[in-house]
Motif scaffolding. Structure first.
Motif, PDB file in Angstrom:
ATOM      1  N   GLY A  88     -20.611  18.017 -39.185  1.00  0.00           N
ATOM      2  CA  GLY A  88     -19.996  16.825 -38.627  1.00  0.00           C
ATOM      3  C   GLY A  88     -20.643  16.459 -37.309  1.00  0.00           C
ATOM      4  N   LEU A  89     -19.940  15.679 -36.492  1.00  0.00           N
ATOM      5  CA  LEU A  89     -20.491  15.226 -35.214  1.00  0.00           C
ATOM      6  C   LEU A  89     -20.944  16.377 -34.330  1.00  0.00           C
ATOM      7  CD1 LEU A  89     -18.008  12.385 -34.144  1.00  0.00           C
ATOM      8  CD2 LEU A  89     -20.207  12.162 -35.308  1.00  0.00           C
ATOM      9  N   GLY A 160     -11.481  14.219 -36.783  1.00  0.00           N
ATOM     10  CA  GLY A 160     -11.198  12.998 -37.521  1.00  0.00           C
ATOM     11  C   GLY A 160     -12.397  12.290 -38.108  1.00  0.00           C
ATOM     12  N   PHE A 161     -13.619  12.791 -37.832  1.00  0.00           N
ATOM     13  CA  PHE A 161     -14.813  12.118 -38.353  1.00  0.00           C
ATOM     14  C   PHE A 161     -14.977  12.460 -39.828  1.00  0.00           C
ATOM     15  CE2 PHE A 161     -19.406  11.580 -39.056  1.00  0.00           C
ATOM     16  CZ  PHE A 161     -19.537  10.265 -38.641  1.00  0.00           C
ATOM     17  N   CYS A 162     -15.016  11.443 -40.666  1.00  0.00           N
ATOM     18  CA  CYS A 162     -15.010  11.628 -42.123  1.00  0.00           C
ATOM     19  C   CYS A 162     -16.428  11.691 -42.669  1.00  0.00           C
ATOM     20  CB  CYS A 162     -14.235  10.507 -42.794  1.00  0.00           C
ATOM     21  SG  CYS A 162     -12.494  10.441 -42.300  1.00  0.00           S
ATOM     22  N   MET A 163     -16.683  12.709 -43.468  1.00  0.00           N
ATOM     23  CA  MET A 163     -17.983  12.868 -44.111  1.00  0.00           C
ATOM     24  C   MET A 163     -17.956  12.293 -45.529  1.00  0.00           C
ATOM     25  SD  MET A 163     -19.765  14.195 -41.723  1.00  0.00           S
ATOM     26  CE  MET A 163     -21.239  14.824 -42.520  1.00  0.00           C
ATOM     27  N   PHE A 164     -17.058  11.348 -45.741  1.00  0.00           N
ATOM     28  CA  PHE A 164     -16.984  10.635 -47.012  1.00  0.00           C
ATOM     29  C   PHE A 164     -16.624   9.179 -46.715  1.00  0.00           C
ATOM     30  CE2 PHE A 164     -12.744  12.049 -46.052  1.00  0.00           C
ATOM     31  CZ  PHE A 164     -11.857  11.174 -46.643  1.00  0.00           C
ATOM     32  N   ASP A 165     -16.792   8.316 -47.713  1.00  0.00           N
ATOM     33  CA  ASP A 165     -16.644   6.884 -47.481  1.00  0.00           C
ATOM     34  C   ASP A 165     -15.189   6.445 -47.647  1.00  0.00           C
ATOM     35  OD1 ASP A 165     -17.436   4.295 -46.904  1.00  0.00           O
ATOM     36  OD2 ASP A 165     -17.928   3.821 -48.992  1.00  0.00           O
ATOM     37  N   THR A 166     -14.342   6.917 -46.755  1.00  0.00           N
ATOM     38  CA  THR A 166     -12.929   6.562 -46.786  1.00  0.00           C
ATOM     39  C   THR A 166     -12.724   5.084 -46.440  1.00  0.00           C
ATOM     40  OG1 THR A 166     -10.756   7.034 -45.822  1.00  0.00           O
ATOM     41  CG2 THR A 166     -12.672   7.345 -44.402  1.00  0.00           C
ATOM     42  N   LYS A 167     -11.687   4.524 -47.022  1.00  0.00           N
ATOM     43  CA  LYS A 167     -11.318   3.144 -46.689  1.00  0.00           C
ATOM     44  C   LYS A 167     -10.266   3.099 -45.586  1.00  0.00           C
ATOM     45  CE  LYS A 167     -12.264   1.358 -51.352  1.00  0.00           C
ATOM     46  NZ  LYS A 167     -12.835   2.610 -51.859  1.00  0.00           N
ATOM     47  N   GLU A 168      -9.817   4.259 -45.115  1.00  0.00           N
ATOM     48  CA  GLU A 168      -8.709   4.331 -44.168  1.00  0.00           C
ATOM     49  C   GLU A 168      -9.137   4.216 -42.705  1.00  0.00           C
ATOM     50  OE1 GLU A 168      -5.350   4.574 -45.125  1.00  0.00           O
ATOM     51  OE2 GLU A 168      -6.335   4.056 -47.028  1.00  0.00           O
ATOM     52  N   GLY A 346     -23.280  33.446 -38.937  1.00  0.00           N
ATOM     53  CA  GLY A 346     -23.658  33.660 -37.541  1.00  0.00           C
ATOM     54  C   GLY A 346     -22.432  33.884 -36.687  1.00  0.00           C
ATOM     55  N   ASP A 347     -22.489  33.401 -35.455  1.00  0.00           N
ATOM     56  CA  ASP A 347     -21.338  33.482 -34.558  1.00  0.00           C
ATOM     57  C   ASP A 347     -20.547  32.192 -34.532  1.00  0.00           C
ATOM     58  OD1 ASP A 347     -21.788  36.084 -33.826  1.00  0.00           O
ATOM     59  OD2 ASP A 347     -22.922  35.592 -32.018  1.00  0.00           O
ATOM     60  N   ASN A 348     -20.981  31.195 -35.283  1.00  0.00           N
ATOM     61  CA  ASN A 348     -20.366  29.875 -35.224  1.00  0.00           C
ATOM     62  C   ASN A 348     -20.192  29.316 -36.621  1.00  0.00           C
ATOM     63  OD1 ASN A 348     -20.634  29.063 -32.107  1.00  0.00           O
ATOM     64  ND2 ASN A 348     -22.502  30.126 -32.722  1.00  0.00           N
ATOM     65  N   TRP A 349     -19.188  28.451 -36.779  1.00  0.00           N
ATOM     66  CA  TRP A 349     -18.968  27.799 -38.067  1.00  0.00           C
ATOM     67  C   TRP A 349     -20.018  26.734 -38.339  1.00  0.00           C
ATOM     68  CZ3 TRP A 349     -16.036  30.010 -41.477  1.00  0.00           C
ATOM     69  CH2 TRP A 349     -14.979  30.824 -41.058  1.00  0.00           C
ATOM     70  N   GLY A 350     -20.262  25.886 -37.354  1.00  0.00           N
ATOM     71  CA  GLY A 350     -21.255  24.840 -37.511  1.00  0.00           C
ATOM     72  C   GLY A 350     -22.591  25.246 -36.927  1.00  0.00           C
ATOM     73  N   TYR A 351     -23.515  24.291 -36.922  1.00  0.00           N
ATOM     74  CA  TYR A 351     -24.857  24.546 -36.410  1.00  0.00           C
ATOM     75  C   TYR A 351     -24.844  24.709 -34.896  1.00  0.00           C
ATOM     76  CZ  TYR A 351     -29.572  23.542 -34.764  1.00  0.00           C
ATOM     77  OH  TYR A 351     -30.769  23.587 -34.105  1.00  0.00           O
ATOM     78  N   VAL A 352     -25.430  25.803 -34.426  1.00  0.00           N
ATOM     79  CA  VAL A 352     -25.680  26.037 -33.009  1.00  0.00           C
ATOM     80  C   VAL A 352     -27.097  26.579 -32.904  1.00  0.00           C
ATOM     81  CG1 VAL A 352     -25.099  27.489 -31.018  1.00  0.00           C
ATOM     82  CG2 VAL A 352     -23.275  26.436 -32.355  1.00  0.00           C
ATOM     83  N   PRO A 353     -27.940  25.991 -32.069  1.00  0.00           N
ATOM     84  CA  PRO A 353     -29.324  26.460 -31.981  1.00  0.00           C
ATOM     85  C   PRO A 353     -29.400  27.948 -31.654  1.00  0.00           C
ATOM     86  CG  PRO A 353     -29.055  24.391 -30.783  1.00  0.00           C
ATOM     87  CD  PRO A 353     -27.676  24.850 -31.167  1.00  0.00           C
ATOM     88  N   ASN A 354     -30.293  28.643 -32.341  1.00  0.00           N
ATOM     89  CA  ASN A 354     -30.552  30.060 -32.085  1.00  0.00           C
ATOM     90  C   ASN A 354     -29.316  30.936 -32.282  1.00  0.00           C
ATOM     91  OD1 ASN A 354     -33.290  29.470 -31.257  1.00  0.00           O
ATOM     92  ND2 ASN A 354     -32.415  28.715 -29.333  1.00  0.00           N
ATOM     93  N   ASP A 355     -28.457  30.542 -33.207  1.00  0.00           N
ATOM     94  CA  ASP A 355     -27.278  31.347 -33.505  1.00  0.00           C
ATOM     95  C   ASP A 355     -27.718  32.722 -34.009  1.00  0.00           C
ATOM     96  OD1 ASP A 355     -24.612  31.942 -33.760  1.00  0.00           O
ATOM     97  OD2 ASP A 355     -24.256  30.680 -35.510  1.00  0.00           O
ATOM     98  N   LYS A 356     -26.964  33.744 -33.644  1.00  0.00           N
ATOM     99  CA  LYS A 356     -27.283  35.115 -34.054  1.00  0.00           C
ATOM    100  C   LYS A 356     -26.669  35.376 -35.423  1.00  0.00           C
ATOM    101  CE  LYS A 356     -26.913  39.947 -32.606  1.00  0.00           C
ATOM    102  NZ  LYS A 356     -26.361  40.886 -31.569  1.00  0.00           N
ATOM    103  N   LEU A 357     -27.503  35.564 -36.420  1.00  0.00           N
ATOM    104  CA  LEU A 357     -27.037  35.748 -37.788  1.00  0.00           C
ATOM    105  C   LEU A 357     -26.749  37.221 -38.082  1.00  0.00           C
ATOM    106  CD1 LEU A 357     -29.553  33.459 -39.733  1.00  0.00           C
ATOM    107  CD2 LEU A 357     -27.347  32.834 -38.717  1.00  0.00           C
ATOM    108  N   LYS A 358     -25.749  37.455 -38.915  1.00  0.00           N
ATOM    109  CA  LYS A 358     -25.497  38.798 -39.415  1.00  0.00           C
ATOM    110  C   LYS A 358     -26.641  39.198 -40.338  1.00  0.00           C
ATOM    111  CE  LYS A 358     -20.444  38.358 -39.334  1.00  0.00           C
ATOM    112  NZ  LYS A 358     -20.393  37.001 -38.749  1.00  0.00           N
TER     113      LYS A 358
END
Length: 510
Positions: A88-89, A160-168, A346-358
């Motif tokens: 998302g954003l 609240g940012f929608c990753m689909f084409d909602t009409k709402e 990694g240590d984060n749910w979303g993208y974070v630069p240079n995240d440390k992966l398991k």
């Protein structure tokens, strides 16, 4: 410039933290205004504080009654390994997903910062989110190669940012710089790509919506994660939010193909009478009013559109929590009802630069423990703002899949067995045959040992034992209740190290 981020549970406090460093050059790349330098988004809790945030997994569970749902649930329990994608954003600056918008005491900001300016900046990232390299086929192939069997994709997070084409709402990926792209309706293309790879499909949807004026009314401040007005005094406004939520879920259930799972996050949005000590232990404020969105109506509509749909109303125990979802941890003991551990790669749910992966071994060990305790593992990854998974993530997933290709019989289509652990050896049993599997966790980057021992699940007299990774029969001896297996010399020489060895046999008494 340094922005600290605390990992916060979507329904409680996050247990993992990571600092992310952003240069002014990176900020300029995404046209972020200089006001960002005012903000120190989140403090990192101490190890002691993190430990105090863990609360016991609830044992309250209600098995579904509807035959189609029961059948789907049994099918899901066979899969064992899935991917959850947060995108998302928050991918644009590479920061914690949504939570920096929430003004609670676990989030600290620089004393000179301006909260309203920050919210405007965050929501303004919409104009910078243009993932021109968006490649859902890459994501789906990586999941398939990892041995994953189901997907959960964030159609909308708390921001609240929608990753689909909602009409709402216009606050969506199809209303911005990516709007003209043939793949602008992101969720549709993600779901289609994963269906082509044969995975079950799940739609993540946040019940709270911090951008929606019917949840966070702009007339008032936004002190915490909850809606910011008294619903009892303004029932009309809350009814509009209920309508908004119902309509968006209806869009997902009717317009995006076959769905297997509706994965609802934001467990504080719930009927007041369902708030328990378990919920209070999160440490978040509990309003005096009910944030009831009428789940019976939503479930009826959703299952009419998608027969047998699994609904995961996280932490709201009852008929709409078809399986439970402990986050960033594995329960201490075996559980006798359906569940999954959702844990980040990694240590984060979303993208974070240079995240440390398991490491792949760490993930495989978690998968084995989870399955032996009766659950499934939902592994979290985050695509880049351009729309791809990074090469280190793809490589790690491939390594996991390499192990599962030859050892998957001990994972997929299994069910828990009473004696599920003996030291570093875990056990599962086949759903369809008499086979029992012993999975020995091996020390990472260490030679394969000459022998493996355990003290439960003794093989039947005269039973052969097979090493899954080679298909070869292995020698073993039983002394009392102790089983000692000899690892073939060829196996020890062939692998300098290995995540886990899996053995198949029939136990005594079967």
């Amino acid at each position: 410039m340094i922005i600290s981020r605390s990992f916060r549970s979507r329904s409680a406090k996050r247990l993992v933290s990571q600092a992310v460093h952003c240069s002014f050059q990176q900020l300029n790349k995404y046209s972020l205004c200089l006001v960002l330098s005012l903000f120190l988004l989140v403090s990192v809790p101490s190890a002691q504080a993190q430990e105090q945030q863990v609360h016991p997994q609830s044992t309250k569970y209600e098995w579904p009654a509807e035959p189609a749902v029961k059948e789907k649930l049994e099918n899901w329990r066979d899969q064992k390994f899935g991917m959850i994608i947060h995108w998302g954003l928050y991918a644009v600056p590479g920061m914690i997903e949504s939570w920096a918008l929430c003004s609670e005491d676990w989030i600290t900001r620089d004393s000179t910062s301006n909260y309203d300016d920050f919210k405007k900046w965050y929501w303004g990232l919409k104009k910078d989110f243009n993932p021109v390299q968006f490649n859902p086929d890459q994501w789906a192939k990586a999941a398939k190669d990892a041995g994953m069997r189901y997907l959960v994709f964030t159609t909308k997070h708390h921001d609240g940012f929608c990753m689909f084409d909602t009409k709402e709402t216009d606050f969506k990926i199809t209303n911005g710089p990516f709007a003209g792209n043939p793949k602008a309706n992101v969720a549709k293309h993600v779901f289609d790509a994963f269906r082509k790879q044969g995975l079950m499909i799940g739609a993540y949807f946040s019940k709270p919506d911090w951008h929606c004026p019917y949840y966070w009314w702009p007339m008032y401040a936004t002190p915490d994660r909850n809606n910011n007005y008294d619903i009892r005094k303004h029932p009309w406004r809350w009814n509009k939010f209920k309508e908004y939520t119902y309509n968006q879920i209806s869009e997902l259930m009717h317009d995006y193909g076959s769905m297997d799972i509706l994965w609802l996050d934001g467990g504080w949005v719930r009927p007041l009478e369902t708030v328990t000590d378990e919920v209070r232990a999160w440490g978040a404020a509990i309003p005096a009013w009910s944030q009831d969105i009428d789940m019976p109506a939503i479930a009826t509509m959703a299952r009419k559109a998608q027969p047998g749909l699994l609904i995961v109303d996280r932490t709201v125990h009852g008929p709409y929590e078809n399986y439970q979802t402990p986050e960033q941890r594995v329960p201490e003991k075996q559980l006798d009802h359906p569940w999954e551990s959702c844990i980040t790669l990694g240590d984060n749910w979303g993208y974070v630069p240079n995240d440390k992966l398991k490491s792949s071994s760490k993930v495989i060990h978690q998968l084995i423990e989870v399955v032996a305790k009766g659950g499934s593992l939902l592994l979290g990854v985050g695509p880049t703002p351009e729309g791809t998974l990074t090469e280190p993530v793809v490589q790690r997933l491939s390594e996991i899949g390499t192990w599962l290709k030859v050892n998957g019989a001990a994972i997929y289509n299994t069910r828990p067995i009473q004696g599920y652990q003996s030291g570093n050896v875990y056990f599962t049993q086949s759903k369809n045959t008499r086979s029992v599997y012993a999975l020995a966790l091996l020390e990472e980057n260490a030679p394969i040992p000459a022998t493996i021992e355990w003290s439960v699940n003794t093989p039947a007299k005269g039973a052969k034992m097979k090493l899954l990774s080679t298909g070869a029969t292995v020698k073993y001896v039983v002394t009392g209740d102790k089983v000692k297996v000899t690892i073939p010399a060829a196996v020890q020489k062939a692998q300098s190290s290995y995540p886990a060895l899996a053995f198949e046999f029939v136990v005594a008494g079967d």
